[in-house]
Write a protein that holds these residues in place. Structure first.
Motif, PDB file in Angstrom:
ATOM      1  N   UNK A 167      49.214  82.125  37.044  1.00 38.19           N
ATOM      2  CA  UNK A 167      48.809  83.393  36.427  1.00 38.19           C
ATOM      3  C   UNK A 167      48.495  83.282  34.931  1.00 38.19           C
TER       4      UNK A 167
ATOM      5  N   UNK B 129      39.767  87.607  46.200  1.00 41.25           N
ATOM      6  CA  UNK B 129      40.152  87.898  44.822  1.00 41.25           C
ATOM      7  C   UNK B 129      39.675  89.285  44.372  1.00 41.25           C
TER       8      UNK B 129
ATOM      9  N   UNK C 113      43.783  96.307  51.896  1.00 37.94           N
ATOM     10  CA  UNK C 113      44.837  95.876  52.823  1.00 37.94           C
ATOM     11  C   UNK C 113      44.779  96.704  54.098  1.00 37.94           C
TER      12      UNK C 113
ATOM     13  N   UNK D 276      44.103  82.345  40.383  1.00 35.19           N
ATOM     14  CA  UNK D 276      44.504  83.267  41.452  1.00 35.19           C
ATOM     15  C   UNK D 276      44.583  82.618  42.834  1.00 35.19           C
TER      16      UNK D 276
ATOM     17  N   UNK E  60      39.865  82.591  35.429  1.00 28.74           N
ATOM     18  CA  UNK E  60      40.411  83.832  36.006  1.00 28.74           C
ATOM     19  C   UNK E  60      40.597  83.669  37.515  1.00 28.74           C
TER      20      UNK E  60
ATOM     21  N   UNK F  22      52.786  94.577  36.264  1.00 26.83           N
ATOM     22  CA  UNK F  22      52.576  93.129  36.378  1.00 26.83           C
ATOM     23  C   UNK F  22      51.465  92.659  35.435  1.00 26.83           C
TER      24      UNK F  22
ATOM     25  N   UNK G  46      49.200  90.495  36.253  1.00 20.78           N
ATOM     26  CA  UNK G  46      47.945  90.467  37.003  1.00 20.78           C
ATOM     27  C   UNK G  46      47.325  91.856  37.046  1.00 20.78           C
TER      28      UNK G  46
ATOM     29  N   UNK H  19      43.727  92.669  35.692  1.00 17.17           N
ATOM     30  CA  UNK H  19      42.769  93.262  36.620  1.00 17.17           C
ATOM     31  C   UNK H  19      42.244  94.583  36.066  1.00 17.17           C
TER      32      UNK H  19
ATOM     33  N   UNK I 214      49.938  84.492  50.015  1.00 20.25           N
ATOM     34  CA  UNK I 214      49.031  83.669  49.200  1.00 20.25           C
ATOM     35  C   UNK I 214      49.307  83.958  47.727  1.00 20.25           C
ATOM     36  N   UNK I 215      50.220  83.209  47.155  1.00 18.23           N
ATOM     37  CA  UNK I 215      50.552  83.462  45.753  1.00 18.23           C
ATOM     38  C   UNK I 215      49.503  82.869  44.828  1.00 18.23           C
ATOM     39  N   UNK I 216      49.154  83.587  43.782  1.00 15.05           N
ATOM     40  CA  UNK I 216      48.339  82.967  42.725  1.00 15.05           C
ATOM     41  C   UNK I 216      49.124  81.767  42.190  1.00 15.05           C
TER      42      UNK I 216
ATOM     43  N   UNK J 214      57.799  89.877  45.297  1.00 23.38           N
ATOM     44  CA  UNK J 214      56.829  89.661  44.223  1.00 23.38           C
ATOM     45  C   UNK J 214      55.625  90.567  44.478  1.00 23.38           C
ATOM     46  N   UNK J 215      54.999  91.017  43.397  1.00 23.21           N
ATOM     47  CA  UNK J 215      53.855  91.935  43.537  1.00 23.21           C
ATOM     48  C   UNK J 215      52.619  91.292  42.916  1.00 23.21           C
ATOM     49  N   UNK J 216      51.551  91.165  43.720  1.00 21.21           N
ATOM     50  CA  UNK J 216      50.291  90.682  43.170  1.00 21.21           C
ATOM     51  C   UNK J 216      49.195  91.665  43.490  1.00 21.21           C
ATOM     52  N   UNK J 217      48.608  92.266  42.472  1.00 18.22           N
ATOM     53  CA  UNK J 217      47.553  93.276  42.626  1.00 18.22           C
ATOM     54  C   UNK J 217      47.952  94.330  43.641  1.00 18.22           C
TER      55      UNK J 217
ATOM     56  N   UNK K 277      54.828  90.645  48.296  1.00 17.41           N
ATOM     57  CA  UNK K 277      55.184  89.476  49.094  1.00 17.41           C
ATOM     58  C   UNK K 277      56.685  89.299  49.016  1.00 17.41           C
TER      59      UNK K 277
END
Lengths: 404, 112
Positions: free
Chosen positions: A196, A309, A301, A30, A26, A255, A257, A261, A191-193, B44-47, B51
């Motif tokens: 996935x 993570x 954020x 990421x 997991x 998404x 993710x 999550x 910072x792309x995972x 792109x969308x992460x959590x 981005x």
């Protein structure tokens, strides 16, 4: 001694063991590809490190004879007196199986924290930190709740470790993320995972293992295990959906993710309540968890710390909500050995839950900070800039995850 | 002789290739490239975090033709690659000084 219970608990123990490599996948998916192995390693090595600490003194500090409500005594060093006869904690299974089941919990808890400081901690520092953290944070808090300590005696309900595991690791995650500082380039570059599908597989394994985690916490193959098994499934389903829909509304796209999550957030939130609440409250606990944890992740954020993570948002906040929700929805109709919550005429339980949760947060944060300070003085917690750019896989382990 | 370089959307490659076959274009070189123009990148969308990805995948075709064929080739590529949406691509025309076929040593028009 009961064979059915023993068989059930061995399977549950094995299921919980699988959660740690599941967590490794997991988290591994990421991070960026240059840190996949170091991230996986931080979870996987706990299977070795904590097992040995557990045999030497971990079980004893957690489940040894109570000292002042705070910690267990040293009577069970090297598992002295722990054998094939039942222990006081579970009277139908061999003491060693109870010991093994609890060991799996002790393994995954420090592994959960690694998501907060991913991609920037030295491996040597990680080993020292984890040894000290298990010793001075996990074992005592475990004792407080399950080993005859003050929280358990006060009547705090924590079925499978919402406070001991998730709030505890979430609070430690917040401190470590702030102590180590942001990853280089955080906020400036994306910072792309890197994988996935690996993350989704890891989330699936976590979900699967969680049946052992929650149902196994009944410590016998009976009605309460059945309840915990069922509430685990539906709360998680509800959270998966609610996070996905929240994201769909606010970010315009659902998404994978987000779905993964949400599922983990639901698993976390139902953990303390699993064997104490009925199915409808379980759906509510999960549904709310998906949205609350999503909001908590967005808030990160704004607050500007780099919990890589989202351990704080998912485990800390999810665990806190679950612990409080247990105080709202617990019902003796579903579990006569539990208690009624606020919505069933017992506001006292809610207060007790809140005390337990905030005591764990306060203790975990303070002691985690001291441990980080010590670790930093001994070896330095963070890799240098050049190593961070190059990636931890090469600089810490001399390996690469992929040669394509 | 001219070299035509066309940057197009990847899913239009087959259409463009067929259109060029119809007018007797015998060879081409393609490469997978990344870039952006007015279209900019995608999101792109992460959590919940967004981005912006600047460079998006495209296909680049390179074709050498005689000067009088240029307009016809441009029209064919344009018709086949056009979707009307932003990001359809660009076509460049460059002068070519010489062409040599490696197997035979033929030069110029014969080597195309």
């Amino acid at each position: 001694m009961n064979s059915a219970d023993t068989a059930f608990m061995m399977i549950a123990t094995a299921l919980v063991m699988l959660m740690t490599p599941g967590l490794a996948l997991f988290y591994g998916g990421l991070v960026r590809s240059k840190n996949v192995l170091s991230t996986i390693m931080q979870s996987f090595v706990c299977l070795g490190l904590i097992s040995i600490l557990w045999v030497i003194f971990g079980y004893s500090l957690s489940f040894g004879p109570d000292i002042g409500g705070f910690i267990g005594g040293l009577d069970h060093l090297w598992l002295k007196g722990v054998g094939l006869e039942p222990s006081p904690y579970a009277d139908t299974i061999p003491g060693l199986i109870f010991c093994a089941f609890q060991l799996m919990f002790a393994i995954i808890t420090p592994a959960l924290i690694t998501g907060a400081f991913a991609e920037r901690m030295k491996f040597s520092a990680f080993m020292i930190f984890t040894t000290l953290w298990a010793t001075f944070v996990y074992f005592p808090v475990c004792h407080w709740v399950w080993g005859g300590g003050w929280l358990g005696n006060m009547g705090a309900l924590d079925f499978a470790g919402g406070t001991v595991i998730h709030i505890n690791s979430g609070a430690a995650a917040l401190v470590t993320a702030m102590f180590l500082g942001k990853r280089r380039g955080y906020g400036k570059e994306a910072f792309h995972p890197h994988n996935l599908p690996m993350t989704i597989l890891g989330a699936g394994i976590l979900w699967f293992g969680w049946f052992g985690f929650n149902a196994g916490s009944a410590l016998s193959a009976g009605k309460t295990a059945a309840l915990a098994f069922f509430t685990t499934q539906i709360a998680t389903g509800a959270a998966l959906l609610s996070w996905t829909f929240a994201e769909w509304i606010f970010q315009k796209k659902p998404t994978t993710l987000g779905a993964a999550s949400g599922a983990v957030a639901g698993l976390v939130a139902i953990t303390p309540a699993a064997g104490f609440v009925g199915p409808i409250p379980a759906v509510i606990i999960g549904g709310v968890a998906g949205i609350v944890c999503y909001m908590a992740v967005l808030l990160k954020v704004k607050l500007g710390y780099d919990d890589a993570l989202d351990v704080v948002g998912v485990h800390g906040i999810g665990g806190l909500w679950g612990a409080l929700a247990t105080g709202l929805f617990a019902s003796t109709f579903w579990n006569p050995d539990g208690a009624n919550g606020l919505f069933f005429g017992n506001p006292h339980q809610f207060v007790v839950q809140a005390i337990g949760a905030f005591a764990a947060i306060g203790y975990s944060m303070v002691v985690t900070y001291i441990i980080l300070k010590i670790t930093d003085l001994v070896v330095g917690v963070r890799v240098d800039e050049e190593q961070e750019v190059q990636g931890l896989d090469l600089t810490q382990h001399s390996e690469m995850g992929y040669s394509l | 002789m001219k070299k035509i370089e066309a940057i197009i959307k990847p899913f239009k490659l087959d259409d463009v290739k067929e259109a060029l076959n119809e007018i007797g274009i015998k060879g081409m070189t393609i490469s997978e490239v990344k870039g952006y123009g007015r279209q900019k990148g995608h999101k792109e969308i992460y959590r919940g975090a967004e981005y912006v990805v600047d460079f998006i995948p495209k296909v680049k075709l390179e074709i050498i033709v005689e000067a009088e064929q240029v307009e016809q080739v441009i029209t064919k590529i344009r018709d086949a690659a056009q979707t009307g949406k932003i990001g359809d691509g660009k076509i460049f025309v460059l002068p070519v000084e010489e062409v040599v076929r490696v197997r035979t040593g033929e030069r110029g028009k014969d080597a195309i």
